[in-house]
Design a protein around this motif. Structure first.
Motif, PDB file in Angstrom:
ATOM      1  N   GLN A   3      38.685  50.593  33.246  1.00 56.45           N
ATOM      2  CA  GLN A   3      40.098  50.280  33.111  1.00 56.45           C
ATOM      3  C   GLN A   3      40.902  51.167  34.063  1.00 56.45           C
ATOM      4  O   GLN A   3      40.614  52.347  34.214  1.00 56.45           O
ATOM      5  CB  GLN A   3      40.589  50.501  31.685  1.00 56.45           C
ATOM      6  CG  GLN A   3      39.958  49.606  30.640  1.00 56.45           C
ATOM      7  CD  GLN A   3      38.566  50.085  30.242  1.00 56.45           C
ATOM      8  OE1 GLN A   3      38.325  51.265  30.083  1.00 56.45           O
ATOM      9  NE2 GLN A   3      37.636  49.134  30.086  1.00 56.45           N
ATOM     10  N   VAL A   5      44.908  52.308  34.848  1.00 54.85           N
ATOM     11  CA  VAL A   5      46.288  52.316  34.354  1.00 54.85           C
ATOM     12  C   VAL A   5      47.162  52.951  35.416  1.00 54.85           C
ATOM     13  O   VAL A   5      47.003  54.134  35.747  1.00 54.85           O
ATOM     14  CB  VAL A   5      46.403  53.086  33.032  1.00 54.85           C
ATOM     15  CG1 VAL A   5      47.865  53.131  32.575  1.00 54.85           C
ATOM     16  CG2 VAL A   5      45.534  52.441  31.957  1.00 54.85           C
ATOM     17  N   GLU A   6      48.080  52.143  35.934  1.00 54.71           N
ATOM     18  CA  GLU A   6      48.997  52.603  36.970  1.00 54.71           C
ATOM     19  C   GLU A   6      50.346  52.963  36.356  1.00 54.71           C
ATOM     20  O   GLU A   6      50.766  52.363  35.365  1.00 54.71           O
ATOM     21  CB  GLU A   6      49.206  51.508  38.013  1.00 54.71           C
ATOM     22  CG  GLU A   6      47.945  51.063  38.710  1.00 54.71           C
ATOM     23  CD  GLU A   6      48.189  49.902  39.655  1.00 54.71           C
ATOM     24  OE1 GLU A   6      47.242  49.431  40.275  1.00 54.71           O
ATOM     25  OE2 GLU A   6      49.347  49.467  39.770  1.00 54.71           O
ATOM     26  N   CYS A  22      47.333  56.581  39.133  1.00 56.85           N
ATOM     27  CA  CYS A  22      46.374  55.568  38.683  1.00 56.85           C
ATOM     28  C   CYS A  22      45.192  56.296  38.061  1.00 56.85           C
ATOM     29  O   CYS A  22      44.495  57.043  38.755  1.00 56.85           O
ATOM     30  CB  CYS A  22      45.927  54.699  39.843  1.00 56.85           C
ATOM     31  SG  CYS A  22      44.617  53.522  39.435  1.00 56.85           S
ATOM     32  N   TYR A  94      49.129  48.396  44.459  1.00 55.79           N
ATOM     33  CA  TYR A  94      47.915  48.223  43.673  1.00 55.79           C
ATOM     34  C   TYR A  94      46.960  49.384  43.907  1.00 55.79           C
ATOM     35  O   TYR A  94      46.716  49.787  45.044  1.00 55.79           O
ATOM     36  CB  TYR A  94      47.201  46.930  44.047  1.00 55.79           C
ATOM     37  CG  TYR A  94      47.978  45.673  43.748  1.00 55.79           C
ATOM     38  CD1 TYR A  94      48.812  45.109  44.696  1.00 55.79           C
ATOM     39  CD2 TYR A  94      47.867  45.047  42.502  1.00 55.79           C
ATOM     40  CE1 TYR A  94      49.526  43.952  44.429  1.00 55.79           C
ATOM     41  CE2 TYR A  94      48.578  43.893  42.234  1.00 55.79           C
ATOM     42  CZ  TYR A  94      49.407  43.356  43.192  1.00 55.79           C
ATOM     43  OH  TYR A  94      50.115  42.213  42.920  1.00 55.79           O
ATOM     44  N   ASN A  96      43.115  50.798  43.749  1.00 56.78           N
ATOM     45  CA  ASN A  96      41.742  50.293  43.846  1.00 56.78           C
ATOM     46  C   ASN A  96      40.777  51.456  43.656  1.00 56.78           C
ATOM     47  O   ASN A  96      41.032  52.559  44.155  1.00 56.78           O
ATOM     48  CB  ASN A  96      41.510  49.645  45.210  1.00 56.78           C
ATOM     49  CG  ASN A  96      40.074  49.236  45.417  1.00 56.78           C
ATOM     50  OD1 ASN A  96      39.299  49.930  46.075  1.00 56.78           O
ATOM     51  ND2 ASN A  96      39.683  48.106  44.862  1.00 56.78           N
ATOM     52  N   TYR A 109      37.284  47.829  41.268  1.00 55.92           N
ATOM     53  CA  TYR A 109      38.338  47.348  40.387  1.00 55.92           C
ATOM     54  C   TYR A 109      39.717  47.536  41.012  1.00 55.92           C
ATOM     55  O   TYR A 109      39.943  48.467  41.790  1.00 55.92           O
ATOM     56  CB  TYR A 109      38.320  48.102  39.042  1.00 55.92           C
ATOM     57  CG  TYR A 109      37.274  47.621  38.081  1.00 55.92           C
ATOM     58  CD1 TYR A 109      36.013  48.214  38.062  1.00 55.92           C
ATOM     59  CD2 TYR A 109      37.543  46.592  37.182  1.00 55.92           C
ATOM     60  CE1 TYR A 109      35.045  47.781  37.179  1.00 55.92           C
ATOM     61  CE2 TYR A 109      36.579  46.155  36.287  1.00 55.92           C
ATOM     62  CZ  TYR A 109      35.332  46.757  36.297  1.00 55.92           C
ATOM     63  OH  TYR A 109      34.375  46.326  35.422  1.00 55.92           O
ATOM     64  N   TRP A 110      40.615  46.640  40.591  1.00 54.78           N
ATOM     65  CA  TRP A 110      42.013  46.704  41.001  1.00 54.78           C
ATOM     66  C   TRP A 110      42.885  46.927  39.771  1.00 54.78           C
ATOM     67  O   TRP A 110      42.608  46.395  38.704  1.00 54.78           O
ATOM     68  CB  TRP A 110      42.442  45.406  41.683  1.00 54.78           C
ATOM     69  CG  TRP A 110      41.800  45.200  43.014  1.00 54.78           C
ATOM     70  CD1 TRP A 110      40.617  44.579  43.262  1.00 54.78           C
ATOM     71  CD2 TRP A 110      42.308  45.624  44.280  1.00 54.78           C
ATOM     72  NE1 TRP A 110      40.354  44.595  44.608  1.00 54.78           N
ATOM     73  CE2 TRP A 110      41.371  45.217  45.264  1.00 54.78           C
ATOM     74  CE3 TRP A 110      43.456  46.292  44.684  1.00 54.78           C
ATOM     75  CZ2 TRP A 110      41.552  45.478  46.630  1.00 54.78           C
ATOM     76  CZ3 TRP A 110      43.641  46.547  46.037  1.00 54.78           C
ATOM     77  CH2 TRP A 110      42.692  46.147  46.993  1.00 54.78           C
ATOM     78  N   GLY A 111      43.959  47.714  39.957  1.00 54.34           N
ATOM     79  CA  GLY A 111      44.940  47.865  38.910  1.00 54.34           C
ATOM     80  C   GLY A 111      45.836  46.641  38.814  1.00 54.34           C
ATOM     81  O   GLY A 111      45.749  45.721  39.622  1.00 54.34           O
ATOM     82  N   GLN A 112      46.736  46.654  37.823  1.00 54.22           N
ATOM     83  CA  GLN A 112      47.594  45.499  37.581  1.00 54.22           C
ATOM     84  C   GLN A 112      48.775  45.444  38.539  1.00 54.22           C
ATOM     85  O   GLN A 112      49.438  44.422  38.648  1.00 54.22           O
ATOM     86  CB  GLN A 112      48.121  45.526  36.130  1.00 54.22           C
ATOM     87  CG  GLN A 112      49.275  46.496  35.863  1.00 54.22           C
ATOM     88  CD  GLN A 112      48.835  47.936  35.697  1.00 54.22           C
ATOM     89  OE1 GLN A 112      47.665  48.293  35.878  1.00 54.22           O
ATOM     90  NE2 GLN A 112      49.785  48.798  35.337  1.00 54.22           N
ATOM     91  N   GLY A 113      49.030  46.533  39.246  1.00 48.76           N
ATOM     92  CA  GLY A 113      50.131  46.567  40.195  1.00 48.76           C
ATOM     93  C   GLY A 113      51.378  47.185  39.595  1.00 48.76           C
ATOM     94  O   GLY A 113      51.667  46.997  38.405  1.00 48.76           O
ATOM     95  N   THR A 114      52.113  47.905  40.419  1.00 48.15           N
ATOM     96  CA  THR A 114      53.383  48.493  39.982  1.00 48.15           C
ATOM     97  C   THR A 114      54.416  48.265  41.088  1.00 48.15           C
ATOM     98  O   THR A 114      54.137  48.459  42.271  1.00 48.15           O
ATOM     99  CB  THR A 114      53.227  49.995  39.662  1.00 48.15           C
ATOM    100  OG1 THR A 114      54.449  50.514  39.136  1.00 48.15           O
ATOM    101  CG2 THR A 114      52.831  50.820  40.887  1.00 48.15           C
TER     102      THR A 114
END
Length: 120
Positions: A3, A5-6, A22, A94, A96, A109-114
């Motif tokens: 997981q 988290v950004e 992140c 994002y 990574n 993995y990629w974060g959800q973006g901020t």
């Protein structure tokens, strides 16, 4: 499973600063690379900065001298300190991360973006 988290995005005036974070968690054995990418409306996702496990860094020419990437290996966390922000830095950022699962095998993995918005 890993997981990400950004945090840290927001609205800032031109010339201002922001710091993105992140944090990676889950079944992680080791992380060999972490980085930040961004995507502005109507444009492709582009590299901003990456940092390897040995702390080697790579920056896009457009952010050199203004952005600094760093990581805390003990916390599996990567940071992006952004200074002298410009309106053209406005984008979704994002995180990574690439590494190895505790049970073996590689992950990416990629974060959800901020959202980062630079505007007066």
């Amino acid at each position: 499973q890993v997981q990400l988290v950004e945090s840290g995005g927001g609205l800032v005036q031109p010339g201002g600063s922001l710091r993105l974070s992140c944090a990676a968690s889950g079944s992680i054995s080791s992380i060999y690379a972490m980085g930040w990418y961004r995507q502005a409306p109507g444009k492709q996702r582009e590299l901003v900065a990456t940092i390897a496990s040995g702390a080697g860094t790579n920056y896009a020419d457009s952010v050199k001298g203004r952005f600094t990437i760093s990581r805390d290996n003990a916390k599996n966390t990567v940071y992006l300190q952004m200074s002298s922000l410009k309106p053209e830095d406005t984008a979704v950022y994002y995180c990574n991360t690439r590494g190895y699962y505790a049970a073996g095998g590689m992950f990416d993995y990629w974060g959800q973006g901020t959202q980062v918005t630079v505007s007066s």
